[in-house]
Design an enzyme around this catalytic site. Structure first.
Site, PDB file in Angstrom:
ATOM      1  N   ARG A  41       0.849  -1.188   0.000  1.00 27.56           N
ATOM      2  CA  ARG A  41       0.000   0.000   0.000  1.00 27.56           C
ATOM      3  C   ARG A  41       0.876   1.226   0.000  1.00 27.56           C
ATOM      4  NH1 ARG A  41      -4.743   0.459   4.228  1.00 27.56           N
ATOM      5  NH2 ARG A  41      -3.112   0.175   5.773  1.00 27.56           N
ATOM      6  N   THR A  93      -1.077   7.464  -0.634  1.00 30.19           N
ATOM      7  CA  THR A  93      -2.336   7.379  -1.387  1.00 30.19           C
ATOM      8  C   THR A  93      -3.199   6.186  -0.953  1.00 30.19           C
ATOM      9  OG1 THR A  93      -1.314   5.969  -3.039  1.00 30.19           O
ATOM     10  CG2 THR A  93      -1.203   8.349  -3.436  1.00 30.19           C
ATOM     11  N   ASP A 139      -1.450  -4.039  12.746  1.00 31.11           N
ATOM     12  CA  ASP A 139      -0.883  -4.487  11.466  1.00 31.11           C
ATOM     13  C   ASP A 139      -0.686  -6.006  11.523  1.00 31.11           C
ATOM     14  OD1 ASP A 139       1.189  -3.122   9.062  1.00 31.11           O
ATOM     15  OD2 ASP A 139       1.164  -5.262   9.484  1.00 31.11           O
ATOM     16  N   ASP A 148       2.891  -7.297  10.662  1.00 32.93           N
ATOM     17  CA  ASP A 148       3.857  -7.047  11.742  1.00 32.93           C
ATOM     18  C   ASP A 148       3.620  -7.968  12.921  1.00 32.93           C
ATOM     19  OD1 ASP A 148       5.380  -5.133  10.512  1.00 32.93           O
ATOM     20  OD2 ASP A 148       4.259  -3.435  11.331  1.00 32.93           O
TER      21      ASP A 148
HETATM   22  N1  URA Z   1      -3.701  -3.906   7.250  1.00 29.33           N
HETATM   23  C1  URA Z   1      -3.502  -4.353   8.522  1.00 29.33           C
HETATM   24  O1  URA Z   1      -2.660  -5.201   8.752  1.00 29.33           O
HETATM   25  N2  URA Z   1      -4.269  -3.871   9.502  1.00 29.33           N
HETATM   26  C2  URA Z   1      -5.218  -2.946   9.300  1.00 29.33           C
HETATM   27  O2  URA Z   1      -5.904  -2.538  10.243  1.00 29.33           O
HETATM   28  C3  URA Z   1      -5.404  -2.479   7.977  1.00 29.33           C
HETATM   29  C4  URA Z   1      -4.635  -2.984   6.969  1.00 29.33           C
END
Ligand code: URA
Length: 212
Positions: free
Chosen positions: A107, A111, A203, A206
């Site tokens: 991502r 943007t 995330d 992560d």
């Molecule tokens: N990607 C993620 O890992 N967590 C989110 O909340 C949004 C996108």
């Protein structure tokens, strides 16, 4: 206009219980990985629930009988890297003969648009039912881009599996790909300004790989 394919919220108590544990911020990386693995096995049951079966004749130690087996259909799991890989092993335990494709998208942080960096699918996609794995359906931009790209390979069908979805991501997918049913364990409240699902779980990549 025909209505979009349904969104299946997998409300099985085991899935919901494990998702609650997974959301907790102090969970260790190993526990996060284990729970995601367990949830993915359970979700594999839901996503394959309507697979067609056919009767074959077998012989038990006592007698012959007609018994169902899954029709000779071929499945491909399509991992949206990197968090999608956390969903893969559990799915493969339930459907061990499936092939696996990978789509690499990141991502753009400004943007939030999805940019492709990797794409590898089996050669016989036109004979396969595709199940796309992407735990966080947030803006939906990467999901839409992944399915756009996947459709170029002409699979027989496509299903999309996430763990947690935002309403915005569901809308985006249903607008662009109304033919693709979505399976998710939760639809959370909203996205925040950074494109994270809230309350969400942070995330997923992560947390899965311990990279934060
Ligand atoms: N990607 C993620 O890992 N967590 C989110 O909340 C949004 C996108």
């Amino acid at each position: 206009m025909t209505s979009p394919a349904p969104v299946h919220v997998v409300d099985h108590p085991l899935v919901q219980h494990k998702l609650t544990l997974l959301r907790k911020k102090d969970l260790s990386t190993s526990s996060f990985r284990r729970l995601l693995h367990e949830i993915s096995m359970l979700m594999a049951y839901e996503v394959t629930r309507d697979m067609p079966t056919q009767m074959i004749e077998i012989e038990t130690p006592l007698e012959k009988m007609q018994s169902p087996v899954i029709e000779g259909r071929k499945t491909v799991f399509v991992v949206v890297m990197r968090a999608g890989s956390g969903f893969l092993d559990g799915m493969l335990e339930v459907v061990p003969g499936a092939r696996v494709g990978h789509i690499g998208l990141y991502r753009d942080p400004k943007t939030l648009v999805a940019v492709e960096y990797y794409f590898k699918m089996p050669h016989d996609m036109d004979e396969r039912d595709a199940i796309v794995l992407d735990p966080m359906l947030a803006t939906g931009n990467s999901a839409v881009a992944a399915v756009d790209r996947l459709k170029e390979t002409r699979p027989k069908s496509i299903r999309f599996v996430s763990l947690v979805a935002a309403p915005e991501g569901v809308d985006n997918m249903q607008r662009h790909h109304p033919d693709v049913p979505i399976f998710t364990a939760a639809i959370d409240r909203e996205l925040n300004d950074h494109g994270y699902i809230v309350p969400g779980l942070g995330d997923a990549g992560d947390r899965l790989f311990g990279t934060k």
